[in-house]
Design a protein around this motif. Structure first.
Motif, PDB file in Angstrom:
ATOM      1  N   ARG A  41       0.807  -1.222   0.000  1.00 38.70           N
ATOM      2  CA  ARG A  41       0.000   0.000   0.000  1.00 38.70           C
ATOM      3  C   ARG A  41       0.839   1.272   0.000  1.00 38.70           C
ATOM      4  NH1 ARG A  41      -3.750  -3.047   4.160  1.00 38.70           N
ATOM      5  NH2 ARG A  41      -1.970  -2.738   5.531  1.00 38.70           N
ATOM      6  N   ARG A  42       2.146   1.152   0.183  1.00 38.20           N
ATOM      7  CA  ARG A  42       2.962   2.348   0.412  1.00 38.20           C
ATOM      8  C   ARG A  42       3.271   3.134  -0.853  1.00 38.20           C
ATOM      9  NH1 ARG A  42       7.580   0.952   4.911  1.00 38.20           N
ATOM     10  NH2 ARG A  42       6.175   0.275   6.570  1.00 38.20           N
ATOM     11  N   HIS A  43       3.151   2.493  -2.021  1.00 38.70           N
ATOM     12  CA  HIS A  43       3.544   3.166  -3.266  1.00 38.70           C
ATOM     13  C   HIS A  43       2.429   3.038  -4.309  1.00 38.70           C
ATOM     14  CE1 HIS A  43       7.611   3.750  -1.762  1.00 38.70           C
ATOM     15  NE2 HIS A  43       7.583   2.496  -1.348  1.00 38.70           N
ATOM     16  N   SER A  74      -6.986   7.265   0.263  1.00 40.10           N
ATOM     17  CA  SER A  74      -5.717   6.547   0.372  1.00 40.10           C
ATOM     18  C   SER A  74      -4.544   7.432  -0.022  1.00 40.10           C
ATOM     19  CB  SER A  74      -5.754   5.287  -0.500  1.00 40.10           C
ATOM     20  OG  SER A  74      -5.731   5.601  -1.883  1.00 40.10           O
ATOM     21  N   THR A 132      -1.238   8.259   2.193  1.00 38.95           N
ATOM     22  CA  THR A 132       0.113   8.006   1.695  1.00 38.95           C
ATOM     23  C   THR A 132       0.973   9.255   1.838  1.00 38.95           C
ATOM     24  OG1 THR A 132      -0.726   6.384   0.112  1.00 38.95           O
ATOM     25  CG2 THR A 132       1.457   7.289  -0.306  1.00 38.95           C
TER      26      THR A 132
END
Length: 797
Positions: A111-113, A756, A760
Motif C-alpha cells: 500500500r505504500r507506493h 488513500s 500516503t
C-alpha cells in the motif's frame, strides 16, 4: 526501439508465445480466457499485461495487476514464477511484486507506493475481502486504503474462476459496480478457466500427454477407506516417478499422509496444503520445482538426469487445483467439482514426459460427495456437492480405461456448478464502505466462501494458565499457521477454550469467544496443548506440545529523529500530496486540489492541549510552539485521555465555518479526507467501547482549541468543541457523506482512492524525519503508531 511481445515473452520464459497469448498482448486482457490445463494461462495473462504496462500501452493499462487464485491453493508458486520473469526481463526494480496469501496477507507494504506499477498475487478470499472493505487479516483502520487501491487503476485476473465458489458472482458484481459508479482510472476483470464450453481449444501447446482413467472402489467405511487408498497408491506407484493424491478433506489428507509414511518409509511422502507455518512450506519445494524450468520447453533428457527426488508421494488438498505447473505420472483424486477434476487431471503426465501415459485414478469419498455436510468439521469435504456426484462422475465413468488428453477434458460438455452469493448492489456497497466498529456487515465471508473453506490464523506460545500477559506481543507472520475455521471451532469447543485474541477496542488480550471465530481472525494458542505436528502442520487431534517460534520482542529499527513543528508537517504533507497526484491519471483538477488541501489541513486537531501534552510529556527538550511529532526516545504515545483522536478535532475545526475554503476544491471533500486520514473518523462516528459519556473518541464537550494561523493564510479562531453535534441524526456529517457517495464524479470507489492518497502523503511526510533508533533506545519498543501501515513504530503519526 520498443521491445516486441515475442522477444519480451521469449526473454521471460525461454520460448515463443502461443497465438492466443499474442492476442492478449495486442488487444489487452478480455473478460474471459478459456485455455486447457497446461496451456500457459498465467504466462499469457501476466506477461501480456506487463508488456502493455511497461512497453506497448503504459497510459492505457492499469498500474496494478491483481492475480487472484482460489482459496486453498498455494499462490507462493505463482508469485515465484512471476518473480523469475521480472528478473529475466530486468524489471524487478521497476515493478513491485507482492504476495497476499496466508499469513503474508498481513504484509501491508504493497500500500505504500500507489503510484508504482505492481503485481499482487494472492487468494481470492484475501483479495476480494479487501475489495469489500472487510479484509481478512487486515486491520480495520487500513481497510479503506486496501479498498481504494484494489478498486481503482487495477486489473483483476481470476485464475480458475469456476473454483471461486461465491467469489465468482461476487467478483462479477463488484466489477459491474465499478463500471456503474466510476473509478479514478479504468479497472477491469478477467476470468480464466481450463473448463471449455464444448468448442475446440485455442491454438496452444500440443496435447501430447495422455492419462488413462480408472476408478477405484475403496471401502466406503471411513475406517477402511484410508487403508484402501494407501494400498491402491502403493500398487499404482512406479519407481522413479511422482505420485499425487488429491483429497477434498484436510482430515483425510492428514490420515493418508500418515498411512503412506508408515507404509513407505524408504520414500519421501510430503503433505502439501495451506495449513503449514512458513518454514514448513519449504518441505514441498522439491515437488514445486517446475518440470520445465520456469516455462522453458520440457526436456525429458534433462528430467531423467535431474535427480531431484521426484520418486515419492505428494498428498495435497486443494493446493494443486490452480497456480502450479507440477506434473506426476500417477494422480489419484477424490470426486470433486468438474473444474477441480480438470485441474487435477491436468497434473497427470502434464508435459508428456511419460510416453506410455499416466494414470488418473478417481474414487468417491466416504459418504459420497452429496453427504459431505454430515462428515462434520473434522472430515468435511472442501467442495460443495453440485455436479460432483452427477455429470462429472458420468463423464469419468464413460471414459473408464480410455487415454484422454487435456483437449478432451476441455471439450467435455460438463457444465460447472453455478455458485450463489448474496446480493451485492449499491446499498450493500455503501454499507460496506462504513468500517466503524460494529458496522454491518461485520463479516463478508458469505460473499466469498462456503462455510467449510473459511480459515483463521493460529500461533503457539508458551503461556501461563491465565493466558498471555497484557503486554505480550502479537505473533509475527513466521509464527502463524492458517487453519480451517471449522476444525479450530471444534477443537476449542472440545477443550473448553484455550485461545486468545486482541480486543479491537483496547488492544488487550482476552479469551476468544465463538463470535470471534471469523475468517481471518488471529488466535494465540497454548503451545503445551498441541495442535500442530512437524511435517503435517495444523493437526487438531494432536496433544504433542508445539515448539513455539517466538524469538522475543523486536524493537523498532526506526523512529522520528526530530521535533517536527505542526506547520512544517502540514506543509510537507501538502508537498507530498501534490507530487503524488501529479503522476496519477484520472483525477480531476478539483480532486487533486482537494487531496493537496486535505494534506495541508489534516493534522489541525493536533493543536489540542491533550495531543500537545502527549508529545511533550515524555521528556527531552521540545522547542516552543505547536508540534506534530516528538523526537525519539521521548515519543512515548502515552495520552492523558484514552481513545483520543486528533483527526476528530480536525474535522470539527473544518466544519466550523467557511473561513478556510479555497477556490478549486470542494470543502466537504477536503473535510472528509482530513477526518479520514487514519481510517477511524469516516462514516459512522461513535464512542469507543467502554468510553464514558459524553466523550467521543477522547474529545469532551467544552474542550477548547487555541487560535491557529497557517503561513498559507488559513486562520482558525479559538473554538469550544461539541464533538457529538455533527454526528447526531440531525447533524451535518450524514448529509455530507451522502452527497460525496452519490456525487457523479465521486462515489465510493473514487472517494476511497482519494482517501488513500492523503494517507500516503501523510506517511511520506512523516518518514522524512525518521532515522535509525540507537541501540540504547531499542531496549523498550515504542507503541504502535496510530495509522502506521505496517506495525509498531515509535513515531507518533
Amino acid at each position: 526501439m520498443a521491445q516486441g511481445f515475442e522477444e519480451f515473452f521469449r526473454t521471460a520464459t525461454g520460448h515463443r508465445p502461443y497465438e492466443y497469448q499474442r492476442a492478449l498482448a495486442a488487444d489487452g486482457l478480455p473478460r474471459a480466457v478459456r485455455v486447457p490445463s497446461g496451456g500457459g494461462k498465467t504466462a499469457g495473462a501476466v506477461l501480456a499485461w506487463l508488456h502493455r504496462r511497461t512497453v506497448a500501452a503504459p497510459g492505457a493499462t492499469a498500474r496494478r495487476l491483481v492475480y487472484a487464485l482460489p482459496q486453498g491453493s498455494l499462490p507462493h508458486w505463482t508469485h515465484r514464477r512471476i518473480g523469475g520473469w521480472l528478473h529475466r526481463l530486468g524489471l524487478a526494480d521497476a515493478v513491485d511484486l507482492h504476495l497476499l496469501a496466508g499469513p503474508e496477507a498481513q504484509n501491508g507494504a504493497w500500500r505504500r507506493h500507489p503510484e508504482r506499477t505492481a503485481i499482487l498475487v494472492g487468494t481470492h478470499d484475501v483479495l476480494l475481502s479487501r475489495a469489500l472493505m472487510r479484509g481478512f487479516a487486515d486491520t480495520r483502520t487500513m481497510a479503506p486504503v486496501s479498498f481504494g487501491l484494489l478498486n481503482n487503476d487495477a486489473h483483476w485476473v481470476f485464475d480458475e474462476a469456476h473454483l471461486l465458489g461465491p467469489g465468482l458472482p461476487t467478483g462479477e458484481r463488484l466489477q459491474a459496480l465499478r463500471e456503474a459508479l466510476g473509478t479514478t482510472a479504468p479497472t477491469g476483470s478477467t476470468w480464466m478457466s481450463a473448463v471449455g464450453d464444448g468448442t475446440a481449444p485455442p491454438a496452444g501447446p500440443a496435447a501430447t500427454g495422455v492419462r488413462r482413467v480408472r476408478r477405484l472402489h475403496p471401502d466406503p467405511d471411513p475406517d477402511r477407506y484410508v487403508a484402501d487408498l494407501v494400498a491402491a497408491l502403493g500398487a499404482a506407484h512406479r519407481p522413479g516417478t511422482r505420485t499425487v493424491a488429491a483429497l477434498n478433506s484436510p482430515a483425510r489428507a492428514r490420515a493418508v499422509h500418515a498411512a503412506l509414511r508408515a507404509a513407505h518409509p524408504d520414500r519421501p511422502v510430503v503433505l502439501l496444503h495451506p495449513y503449514l507455518r512458513a518454514a514448513e512450506r519449504s518441505a514441498g519445494r522439491d515437488h514445486e520445482r517446475y518440470d520445465h524450468r520456469h516455462d522453458e520447453r520440457y526436456d525429458p533428457v534433462a528430467e531423467s538426469a535431474d535427480g531431484d527426488g521426484r520418486d515419492g508421494f505428494l498428498v495435497v488438498t486443494r493446493a494443486l487445483d490452480a497456480g502450479s505447473d507440477l506434473s506426476a505420472r500417477t494422480v489419484l483424486t477424490e470426486l470433486a467439482p468438474w473444474s477441480a477434476l480438470v485441474q487435477r487431471a491436468g497434473r497427470c503426465n502434464r508435459h508428456g514426459e511419460h510416453p506410455e501415459g499416466g494414470d488418473l485414478l478417481w474414487c468417491v469419498p466416504p459418504g459420497g460427495p452429496e453427504d459431505e455436510d454430515e462428515d462434520g468439521p473434522e472430515d468435511g469435504d472442501g467442495y460443495g456437492s453440485g455436479d460432483a456426484g452427477g455429470a462429472a462422475a458420468r463423464w469419468l465413468a464413460a471414459h473408464e480405461g480410455a487415454a484422454v488428453t487435456v483437449a478432451d477434458l476441455f471439450r467435455a460438455r460438463v457444465e460447472p456448478e453455478v455458485p450463489q452469493a448474496p446480493a451485492l448492489g449499491v446499498p450493500e456497497l455503501v454499507a460496506l464502505f462504513d468500517n466503524a466498529p460494529g458496522a454491518d456487515p461485520v463479516d463478508v465471508s458469505r460473499w466469498l466462501l462456503p462455510d467449510r473453506e473459511r480459515t483463521v490464523f493460529v500461533a503457539w506460545r508458551a503461556l501461563a494458565p491465565e493466558g498471555p500477559a497484557p503486554d505480550e506481543p502479537g505473533p509475527g507472520r513466521a509464527e502463524q499457521c492458517e487453519a480451517p475455521l471449522g476444525e479450530v471451532r471444534a477443537r476449542l469447543a472440545a477443550d473448553g477454550g484455550g485461545a486468545w485474541l486482541r480486543d479491537d477496542a483496547d488492544g488487550r488480550w482476552r479469551p476468544a469467544t465463538a463470535a470471534d471465530l471469523r475468517s481471518g481472525a488471529l488466535l494465540l494458542l497454548d503451545a503445551a496443548r498441541g495442535g500442530h505436528l512437524p511435517g503435517t502442520g495444523w493437526t487438531p487431534g494432536s496433544r504433542v506440545p508445539v515448539p513455539p517460534l517466538f524469538t522475543g520482542r523486536t524493537p523498532p529499527a526506526t523512529a522520528c529523529a526530530a521535533w517536527v513543528p505542526l506547520e512544517q508537517h502540514l506543509r510537507e504533507t501538502e508537498e507530498e500530496a501534490r507530487a503524488l497526484t501529479a503522476v496519477l491519471p484520472g483525477l480531476s483538477a478539483a480532486q487533486r486540489e482537494a487531496v493537496a488541501l486535505a494534506g495541508r489541513l489534516h493534522d489541525l486537531g493536533k493543536c489540542h492541549d491533550v495531543f500537545q501534552a502527549m508529545l511533550r510529556g515524555g521528556g527531552g527538550d521540545p522547542p516552543p510552539g505547536l508540534l506534530a511529532k516528538s523526537k525519539s526516545p521521548w515519543n512515548t504515545g502515552v495520552s492523558s485521555r484514552p481513545f483520543f483522536r486528533h483527526e476528530l478535532v480536525s474535522a470539527l475545526l473544518l466544519l466550523a465555518g467557511p473561513h478556510w475554503h479555497a477556490p478549486g476544491a470542494d470543502p466537504s471533500l477536503v473535510t472528509y479526507l482530513a477526518a479520514a486520514h487514519h481510517g477511524r473518523v469516516r462514516v459512522t462516528v461513535r464512542p469507543e467501547s467502554g468510553e464514558p459519556a459524553p466523550a467521543l473518541l477522547g474529545v469532551h464537550p467544552g474542550d477548547r482549541t487555541p487560535p491557529l494561523a497557517l503561513p498559507t493564510g488559513e486562520r482558525f479562531p479559538a473554538r469550544v468543541l461539541d464533538p457529538a453535534a455533527p454526528f447526531r441524526p440531525d447533524g451535518r456529517w450524514a448529509p455530507l457523506l451522502g452527497a460525496l457517495l452519490t456525487a457523479p464524479d465521486l462515489g465510493p470507489f473514487r472517494l476511497a482512492h482519494l482517501e488513500s492518497l492523503v494517507r500516503t502523503a501523510d506517511w511520506r511526510s512523516s518518514a522524512r524525519h525518521d532515522g535509525p533508533v540507537p541501540p540504547a533506545e531499542q531496549a523498550t519498543p515504542g507503541p504502535t503508531a496510530p495509522g502506521c501501515p505496517d506495525g509498531p513504530r515509535a513515531t507518533i503519526r
